[in-house]
Motif scaffolding. Structure first.
Motif, PDB file in Angstrom:
ATOM      1  N   LEU A  42      12.845  28.157  34.287  1.00 54.35           N
ATOM      2  CA  LEU A  42      11.761  29.106  34.045  1.00 54.35           C
ATOM      3  C   LEU A  42      11.682  30.144  35.155  1.00 54.35           C
ATOM      4  N   LEU A  58      12.013  34.165  34.570  1.00 51.00           N
ATOM      5  CA  LEU A  58      10.933  35.072  34.948  1.00 51.00           C
ATOM      6  C   LEU A  58      11.433  36.167  35.881  1.00 51.00           C
ATOM      7  N   TYR A  88       1.553  27.408  33.474  1.00 50.21           N
ATOM      8  CA  TYR A  88       2.669  27.490  32.533  1.00 50.21           C
ATOM      9  C   TYR A  88       2.924  26.190  31.777  1.00 50.21           C
ATOM     10  N   LEU A 140       5.703  36.030  31.963  1.00 46.53           N
ATOM     11  CA  LEU A 140       5.579  34.784  31.217  1.00 46.53           C
ATOM     12  C   LEU A 140       5.196  35.067  29.771  1.00 46.53           C
ATOM     13  N   LYS A 141       4.307  36.033  29.548  1.00 47.70           N
ATOM     14  CA  LYS A 141       3.929  36.387  28.179  1.00 47.70           C
ATOM     15  C   LYS A 141       5.141  36.912  27.411  1.00 47.70           C
ATOM     16  N   LEU A 150       8.264  36.067  27.894  1.00 41.36           N
ATOM     17  CA  LEU A 150       9.119  34.926  27.567  1.00 41.36           C
ATOM     18  C   LEU A 150       8.551  34.115  26.411  1.00 41.36           C
ATOM     19  N   MET A 151       7.228  34.022  26.367  1.00 40.62           N
ATOM     20  CA  MET A 151       6.604  33.319  25.245  1.00 40.62           C
ATOM     21  C   MET A 151       6.851  34.072  23.936  1.00 40.62           C
ATOM     22  N   GLU A 163      11.936  32.374  24.516  1.00 37.02           N
ATOM     23  CA  GLU A 163      12.744  31.829  25.604  1.00 37.02           C
ATOM     24  C   GLU A 163      11.965  30.733  26.333  1.00 37.02           C
ATOM     25  N   TYR A 164      10.656  30.917  26.467  1.00 34.84           N
ATOM     26  CA  TYR A 164       9.787  29.896  27.065  1.00 34.84           C
ATOM     27  C   TYR A 164       9.930  28.584  26.295  1.00 34.84           C
ATOM     28  N   LYS A 165       9.828  28.655  24.967  1.00 33.49           N
ATOM     29  CA  LYS A 165       9.939  27.461  24.128  1.00 33.49           C
ATOM     30  C   LYS A 165      11.313  26.824  24.276  1.00 33.49           C
ATOM     31  N   MET A 197       3.824  22.455  26.528  1.00 33.33           N
ATOM     32  CA  MET A 197       3.737  23.915  26.542  1.00 33.33           C
ATOM     33  C   MET A 197       2.297  24.399  26.348  1.00 33.33           C
TER      34      MET A 197
END
Length: 275
Positions: free
Chosen positions: A60, A64, A113, A241-242, A244-245, A249-251, A263
């Motif tokens: 992560l 980022l 996060y 971060l938003k 990536l969500m 990619e965050y998931k 998550m």
């Protein structure tokens, strides 16, 4: 506080992060220096074969930084020294499995996060002895003294053991979670406590060694910590971060490590949802 939230909300209005949101010192250096101690799998650890950093926080953190158009320099710093290192400017932020606790918000700002909790467990050979967390009343339970777990366990014991006329849990502060596991295997502890997100990884790594007891006794967020004097970097990371969500990619990062259940559903600053 209201002005700060308005500023954050404005920054988060777009899911596209531009380098202009990054402080000049970061752009000039071409890197962000991040405090991290790689001893907490699956959040951060080193591949024993290659010595390469791995884990959720590592993946992560790199994603980022890429979103912000910069690189990461990981600073291996003991947990006790992380906050002072941030306050003195040795590092730019902390990203190392740190819980976003109210008492820490006096000196830090958090971009949360993931969610976590303090989890009781015991050795697999004693799983029939410990069916629920209450079975640890009067027993000896170990956990890293560097974390919030000793205080959280003592509070849980007061409410769920002593308040019901049962003996208190004997809380033992250990030299990290690995030490607690070693003492558990040696029979010096009846049980242990560590973050709920770490136990599935450990149980897969050391099969038939540990048994989870009950549900987590706390519910907390983990966050990246920033100096209160550095709101620009905090806001840039929140926007990254938003992004990536929004891109999934965050998931994908959390799914890679089997932690989809931890998550978050949006951006949280110091435990509060940012609209």
């Amino acid at each position: 506080m209201k002005t700060a939230l308005i500023t954050i909300a404005a920054l988060l209005a777009s899911t596209v992060v531009h380098a202009e949101g990054v402080p000049d010192r970061i752009k000039s250096a071409g890197k962000v220096v991040v405090a991290n101690q790689p001893n907490y799998p699956p959040m951060e650890y080193k591949d024993p074969a290659t010595n390469t950093l791995m884990g959720v926080d590592i993946d992560l953190g790199l994603a980022l930084a890429k979103q912000l158009g910069t690189n990461v320099e990981w600073a291996d710093i003991g947990f006790e020294q992380m906050i002072s290192s941030l306050q003195t400017g040795r590092v730019d932020l902390i990203h190392s499995g740190m819980s976003d606790l109210p008492k820490r918000r006096d000196t830090l700002d958090f971009v949360d996060y993931m969610k976590s909790g303090a989890q009781f467990y015991t050795s697999a050979s004693r799983k029939e002895e410990f069916k629920t967390p209450a079975d640890f009343c009067g027993k000896t339970v170990g956990m890293s003294r560097r974390t919030s777990f000793p205080d959280e366990t003592a509070k849980w014991s007061a409410a769920n053991c002593e308040a019901k006329g049962l003996a208190a849990i004997k809380v033992v502060g250990t030299e990290g979670s690995a030490d607690a596991r070693a003492q558990l295997k040696q029979g010096r502890l009846d049980g242990a406590v560590q973050g709920s997100e770490t136990l599935p990884y450990l149980m897969n790594l050391e099969k038939d060694t540990y048994a989870i007891v009950g549900e987590p006794i706390t519910a907390v967020y983990q966050g990246m910590a920033f100096s209160k004097k550095d709101p620009a970097l905090r806001d840039a990371y929140a926007a990254a971060l938003k992004a990536l969500m929004a891109s999934d990619e965050y998931k994908a990062i959390f799914a890679k490590h089997g932690l989809e259940g931890t998550m978050l559903d949006g951006i949280y600053i110091n435990g509060e949802a940012v609209k």
